[in-house]
Design an enzyme around this catalytic site. Structure first.
Site, PDB file in Angstrom:
ATOM      1  N   ASP A 202       0.863  -1.174   0.000  1.00 41.79           N
ATOM      2  CA  ASP A 202       0.000   0.000   0.000  1.00 41.79           C
ATOM      3  C   ASP A 202       0.900   1.225   0.000  1.00 41.79           C
ATOM      4  O   ASP A 202       2.111   1.126  -0.227  1.00 41.79           O
ATOM      5  CB  ASP A 202      -0.955  -0.004   1.199  1.00 41.79           C
ATOM      6  CG  ASP A 202      -2.312   0.601   0.852  1.00 41.79           C
ATOM      7  OD1 ASP A 202      -2.347   1.803   0.536  1.00 41.79           O
ATOM      8  OD2 ASP A 202      -3.326  -0.121   0.885  1.00 41.79           O
ATOM      9  N   HIS A 276      -3.045   3.232  -4.492  1.00 39.59           N
ATOM     10  CA  HIS A 276      -2.418   2.686  -3.279  1.00 39.59           C
ATOM     11  C   HIS A 276      -0.984   2.225  -3.549  1.00 39.59           C
ATOM     12  O   HIS A 276      -0.514   1.258  -2.947  1.00 39.59           O
ATOM     13  CB  HIS A 276      -3.242   1.524  -2.720  1.00 39.59           C
ATOM     14  CG  HIS A 276      -4.561   1.934  -2.128  1.00 39.59           C
ATOM     15  ND1 HIS A 276      -4.703   2.319  -0.815  1.00 39.59           N
ATOM     16  CD2 HIS A 276      -5.797   2.039  -2.681  1.00 39.59           C
ATOM     17  CE1 HIS A 276      -5.972   2.627  -0.579  1.00 39.59           C
ATOM     18  NE2 HIS A 276      -6.653   2.478  -1.699  1.00 39.59           N
ATOM     19  N   ASP A 342      -8.793  -0.605  -6.160  1.00 39.68           N
ATOM     20  CA  ASP A 342      -9.775   0.296  -5.560  1.00 39.68           C
ATOM     21  C   ASP A 342      -9.217   1.707  -5.379  1.00 39.68           C
ATOM     22  O   ASP A 342      -8.011   1.918  -5.387  1.00 39.68           O
ATOM     23  CB  ASP A 342     -10.218  -0.247  -4.202  1.00 39.68           C
ATOM     24  CG  ASP A 342      -9.067  -0.308  -3.208  1.00 39.68           C
ATOM     25  OD1 ASP A 342      -7.971  -0.757  -3.607  1.00 39.68           O
ATOM     26  OD2 ASP A 342      -9.243   0.101  -2.050  1.00 39.68           O
ATOM     27  N   GLU A 343     -10.108   2.651  -5.194  1.00 39.16           N
ATOM     28  CA  GLU A 343      -9.804   4.016  -4.770  1.00 39.16           C
ATOM     29  C   GLU A 343      -8.660   4.650  -5.583  1.00 39.16           C
ATOM     30  O   GLU A 343      -7.672   5.128  -5.028  1.00 39.16           O
ATOM     31  CB  GLU A 343      -9.463   4.040  -3.271  1.00 39.16           C
ATOM     32  CG  GLU A 343     -10.620   3.629  -2.386  1.00 39.16           C
ATOM     33  CD  GLU A 343     -10.300   3.696  -0.915  1.00 39.16           C
ATOM     34  OE1 GLU A 343     -11.194   4.063  -0.128  1.00 39.16           O
ATOM     35  OE2 GLU A 343      -9.153   3.371  -0.538  1.00 39.16           O
TER      36      GLU A 343
END
Length: 624
Positions: A202, A276, A342-343
């Site tokens: 991450d 990330h 994601d994100e």
């Protein structure tokens, strides 16, 4: 307020469930078996108690010896396995493949009489889970300064509701040692979890050795040390050394995989891209759209100047990902590799001329479809290594990736949609399964975002109306570790919410009973304490709300569990059982009061923490 509304519904549901009569001999297994019939008497263990089996296959023998080692460790006994072929013994492990249509590959039958214990399963997985049940059934009594051990007579038929029964641990935000992971896996396996999803990368760290890309662990695995609330962490100061972090070598991973396999747990590795990715980009800046040097940060990286998104138009990105996936495929025998997804902050692609050219070349509509393009291309790399692809569900206009399995994390909706479109799905909706969320009053907790109480976890149901049930693999709890800096906090955030999730994912829906679960859960706590496992008692604590009525303020107190007495004070003194008791009525707030304190009592003793909260704070929580 969401919590209050949810609890009110839960209490109504609980009132409609018949509470089982209290019985000191009640079986307290978690998760609850499919069927269980208690008998009379007990099977007593002694020095001559022996183990037998009807197979000489080494993989089966290992399961029996593992059970014997754990049993002997708990009881200081000396159970031993007789030579295969012996037909006389006390605890019998039998294989019967004809049972597969009835109990499946992970199921088992367990029969305990006064004279014998018989375990029957289709394969070694069933034996392993029968062993977990037996270890929970051990009872003891003291006779002549010695402990006598026995099993209650019972007949059980058991098998899991779902094939995917997982817990996810984020080791990027804070690094956890190999031994700490082993302890976590061992505790998971006791309650029949079978998937350990390891979030390895991450923005705050890269945690796995990739030999072909040494900078990932030389640079990406380390950051400056910080303590406190993660959103307030200072960025690296000039000249400050990056001494906090760590990573797992190839040998570490092989050891962890073997340890997990012995406990019927599969480790699923996750490399979270294209967002990330700050630790990856700090290691190799040329993989970002800006190509500017970056630093691994301790806290929240959501700042446009901190490039944490890969450049989708750069072919070198895919070369690097191919190397990473190649080594992951060699290290992890799991069916799946998780690729995150994601994100993603797509502002970087919007400003990148190369990414904009790729959009035109591929005839994509926008940056949303560019993300779909990236996921598809990475999926092809994963599949080329003989692995299946799994990732976080994102509602992208570019559509779902063929043959990809999705984890539905925002809510149930994404999983329902994916299942309807033919995709396999793992449900992990945040409100019910995110173990980083606080589990008690937010004034007492430092969990980020919002609440996920024990009762929320127990209300989780992976099978939702309108979903294609055959495509729902199961579910998992997810523990992000921004605010989890050490093993004690890791345990505290997982247990006992992990027990609730274990039951949700194994036991039949119709066997679920909140009051009964709480009683069985409480029976696990002495074992937690014996083995030094930290756990939360927040579910015992009062839940305080204020309500307005005709211009006056009133205190309302709720609890997650019954059989509690609540005492409170407005005078800023710690209440005990000689203070006013809350009797399910609204209490008018006296003039001048500025704090409310409340504490729970059970069986005449205080239990859980004293809640001490200002009236001003409670006022701020009243929905506008």
């Amino acid at each position: 307020m969401v919590t209050k509304k949810y609890l009110s519904v839960l209490f109504i549901l609980l009132l409609s469930i018949p509470i089982l009569a209290k019985d000191k001999n009640r079986i307290t297994i978690i998760p609850h078996p499919v069927s269980i019939n208690t008998g009379e008497g007990v099977f007593s263990l002694n020095k001559s108690t022996s183990l037998i089996t009807n197979t000489s296959d080494i993989k089966y023998i290992k399961i029996i010896k593992q059970f014997a080692d754990e049993f002997n460790d708990i009881t200081n006994a000396s159970l031993v396995l007789k030579e295969p072929g012996n037909k006389k013994g006390d605890i019998c492990f039998f294989i019967d493949t004809s049972l597969v249509s009835k109990i499946g590959n992970e199921g088992y039958k367990l029969k305990i009489t006064r004279n014998k214990v018989i375990i029957t399963a289709v394969n070694e997985s069933g034996w392993f889970y029968a062993g977990r049940t037996l270890l929970q059934l051990i009872e003891q009594e003291k006779k002549k300064n010695k402990y006598h051990y026995f099993f209650p007579c019972v007949e059980i038929e058991d098998y899991p509701r779902f094939s995917w029964r997982g817990l996810m641990l984020d080791v990027s935000r804070h690094f956890f040692s190999k031994e700490e992971l082993k302890s976590y896996i061992h505790q998971m396996a006791k309650y029949k979890f079978n998937i350990f999803h390891l979030h390895l990368t991450d923005n705050q760290g890269w945690r796995i050795e990739i030999k072909s890309l040494p900078n990932l662990t030389k640079v990406g695995a380390w950051r400056v040390p910080r303590t406190g609330y993660w959103k307030g962490f200072l960025p690296p100061q000039p000249g400050e050394e990056t001494t906090y972090g760590g990573f797992y070598t190839h040998e570490d991973i092989k050891e962890l995989v073997a340890f997990a396999k012995e406990r019927n747990v599969t480790i699923i590795p996750e490399i979270d891209v294209p967002g990330h990715s700050l630790a990856l980009i700090a290691s190799y800046p040329e993989l970002s759209c800006t190509k500017k040097p970056q630093q691994v940060l301790a806290g929240d990286p959501w700042n446009v100047s901190r490039t944490n998104v890969l450049c989708v138009s750069n072919d070198s990105v895919y070369d690097v990902l191919d190397k990473i996936v190649t080594e992951l495929s060699m290290l992890f025998p799991s069916e799946y590799i998780h690729i995150g997804g994601d994100e993603v902050n797509r502002i970087y692609w919007k400003k990148c001329s190369s990414c904009q050219s790729l959009i035109k070349k591929q005839k994509l509509k926008d940056e949303n479809e560019l993300q779909t393009y990236f996921i598809q291309r990475l999926s092809n790399i994963v599949k080329s290594k003989g692995k299946k692809v799994i990732g976080w569900y994102e509602n992208l206009p570019g559509g779902l990736i063929p043959e990809m399995t999705y984890m539905s994390w925002k809510d149930y909706k994404g999983g329902i949609i994916a299942s309807q479109k033919g995709h396999k799905v793992v449900m992990t909706p945040a409100f019910f399964t995110y173990l980083d969320f606080y589990q008690g009053d937010p004034a007492m907790e430092n969990g980020p975002f919002t609440v996920c109480r024990l009762s929320n976890c127990y209300a989780f149901n992976p099978e939702q109306k309108d979903a294609i049930s055959s495509n729902i693999l199961g579910g998992q709890g997810s523990l992000w570790t921004e605010q989890v800096p050490n093993e004690r906090k890791l345990q505290y955030m997982t247990w006992p919410r992990g027990l609730a999730l274990a039951e949700v994912l194994w036991s039949p829906q119709e066997k679920r009973d909140w009051s009964d679960f709480v009683t069985r859960m409480e029976a696990q706590f002495p074992k937690f304490e014996e083995y030094g496992i930290n756990y939360s008692k927040a579910f015992y604590e009062p839940i305080l709300h204020l309500e307005r009525e005709d211009g006056e303020l009133f205190l309302v107190i709720e609890t997650e569990v019954s059989d509690l007495r609540i005492f409170y004070s407005f005078d800023d003194c710690s209440p005990d059982m000689y203070y006013p008791e809350y009797k399910k009525q609204k209490v008018k707030i006296p003039k001048g009061a500025h704090h409310i304190r409340a504490i729970s009592y059970k069986n005449g003793q205080p239990i859980g923490r004293e809640i001490n909260i200002s009236i001003q704070e409670l006022l701020s929580r009243i929905p506008q």
